[in-house]
Design an enzyme around this catalytic site. Structure first.
Site, mmCIF file in Angstrom:
data_model
loop_
_atom_site.group_PDB
_atom_site.id
_atom_site.type_symbol
_atom_site.label_atom_id
_atom_site.label_comp_id
_atom_site.label_asym_id
_atom_site.label_seq_id
_atom_site.Cartn_x
_atom_site.Cartn_y
_atom_site.Cartn_z
ATOM 1 N N SER A 92 43.707 38.377 43.740
ATOM 2 C CA SER A 92 42.480 38.900 43.156
ATOM 3 C C SER A 92 42.533 40.413 43.237
ATOM 4 O O SER A 92 43.179 40.973 44.128
ATOM 5 C CB SER A 92 41.256 38.393 43.925
ATOM 6 O OG SER A 92 40.080 39.073 43.536
ATOM 7 N N TYR A 118 36.626 36.290 51.543
ATOM 8 C CA TYR A 118 37.392 36.092 50.307
ATOM 9 C C TYR A 118 38.335 37.267 50.062
ATOM 10 O O TYR A 118 39.502 37.080 49.705
ATOM 11 C CB TYR A 118 36.432 35.916 49.132
ATOM 12 C CG TYR A 118 37.108 35.582 47.824
ATOM 13 C CD1 TYR A 118 37.692 34.332 47.618
ATOM 14 C CD2 TYR A 118 37.160 36.512 46.785
ATOM 15 C CE1 TYR A 118 38.304 34.020 46.421
ATOM 16 C CE2 TYR A 118 37.770 36.209 45.584
ATOM 17 C CZ TYR A 118 38.344 34.966 45.407
ATOM 18 O OH TYR A 118 38.958 34.659 44.211
#
Length: 275
Positions: free
Chosen positions: A159, A172
């Site tokens: 990401s 995350y």
């Protein structure tokens, strides 16, 4: 040349798009997902479009489940040439309510309000397990098919917040940073046995997991959603199809001297300072 490609988390919006695109290139697709009905739906769509696909139930956090899935794939399609580690996600218990801690937050007893000090270790562990262990275990299982064979590769899903962490989601962001680091480590480790390892780092794409955080019920943007668009030079969210070109390149022979890279696909978000 047709290859056998296993995709985890392939019942979701992003990886199902990749599965369909790869099938259109003539590859044989194993659609892996914890939700077998979702996997069957995608496999059926691929077959109805003239491709070859099978749906396989698999839990990326259980090695035995993955070994059973691999056996089924080997029996029905053959040895795996490419693995795409698409399973991942966040959890509310690893997310703070506010972007910045304020002194008055320490006295906020609103139900569900979380400061950094309220983050649940189990929620954080779940996020790290799903993203990192959920990448490591499938690689341990499926890469055994690839050792010593040509044209094999692994594609991880990182990401853009692995480069610079986003507010509110420390679990995350940290987990995806681990995926990027693991991608580089594994690329070096597998370099002598013919397996390339790379990753893509998507920016903001609307998925089932984040839609309620970024858009209102009427489709308008939430405050956080507007912040994201304002910080994205291209001025929009990514569309699943935006991931296809880079994926085809990293999985194909056009990138046969490329390994250990993490490619941002984020509309310029990571490059923009905000000024």
């Amino acid at each position: 040349m047709s290859k056998i490609i296993a995709l985890t988390g392939a019942g979701g919006i992003l990886c199902s798009t990749l599965a369909k695109a790869l099938a259109k290139q003539g590859h044989k697709i194993a659609v892996l997902d914890l939700r077998i009905e979702a996997a069957k739906h995608i496999a059926n769509e691929i077959e109805n479009d003239g491709g070859i696909a099978i749906a396989v139930e698999a839990n990326v956090l259980e090695k035995e489940s993955l070994q059973i899935a691999k056996k089924e794939i080997n029996e029905k399609l053959g040895p795996c040439d490419i693995l795409i580690n698409g399973a991942g996600g966040n959890h509310p218990l690893g997310t703070t309510s506010n972007s910045f801690l304020k002194e008055e937050d320490m006295l906020n007893d609103t139900d569900g309000f979380k400061t950094f000090f309220d983050l649940d270790p189990e929620g954080i562990k779940f996020v790290f397990d799903l993203n990192f262990i959920g990448t490591l275990l499938p690689t341990q299982v499926f890469a055994t098919d690839m050792v010593g064979r040509s044209g094999c590769s692994i594609l991880n899903i990182s990401s853009m917040n692995a480069f610079t962490p986003l507010t509110k989601i420390p679990a995350y962001s940290g987990a995806k940073a681990a995926v990027s680091n693991f991608t580089q480590w594994l690329a070096v480790h597998f370099s002598k046995v013919g397996i390339r390892v790379n990753a893509i780092a998507p920016g903001f794409f609307l998925t089932d997991q984040n839609r309620s955080l970024l858009t209102e019920n009427d489709g308008s943007l939430t405050q956080r959603g507007q912040q994201i668009i304002d910080q994205t030079p291209m001025g929009r969210y990514g569309e699943p199809e935006d991931l296809v070109g880079t994926t085809l390149w990293l999985c194909g022979d056009g990138s046969k001297f490329v390994t250990g890279v993490v490619v941002p696909i984020d509309g310029g978000f990571a490059a923009y300072s905000g000024v």
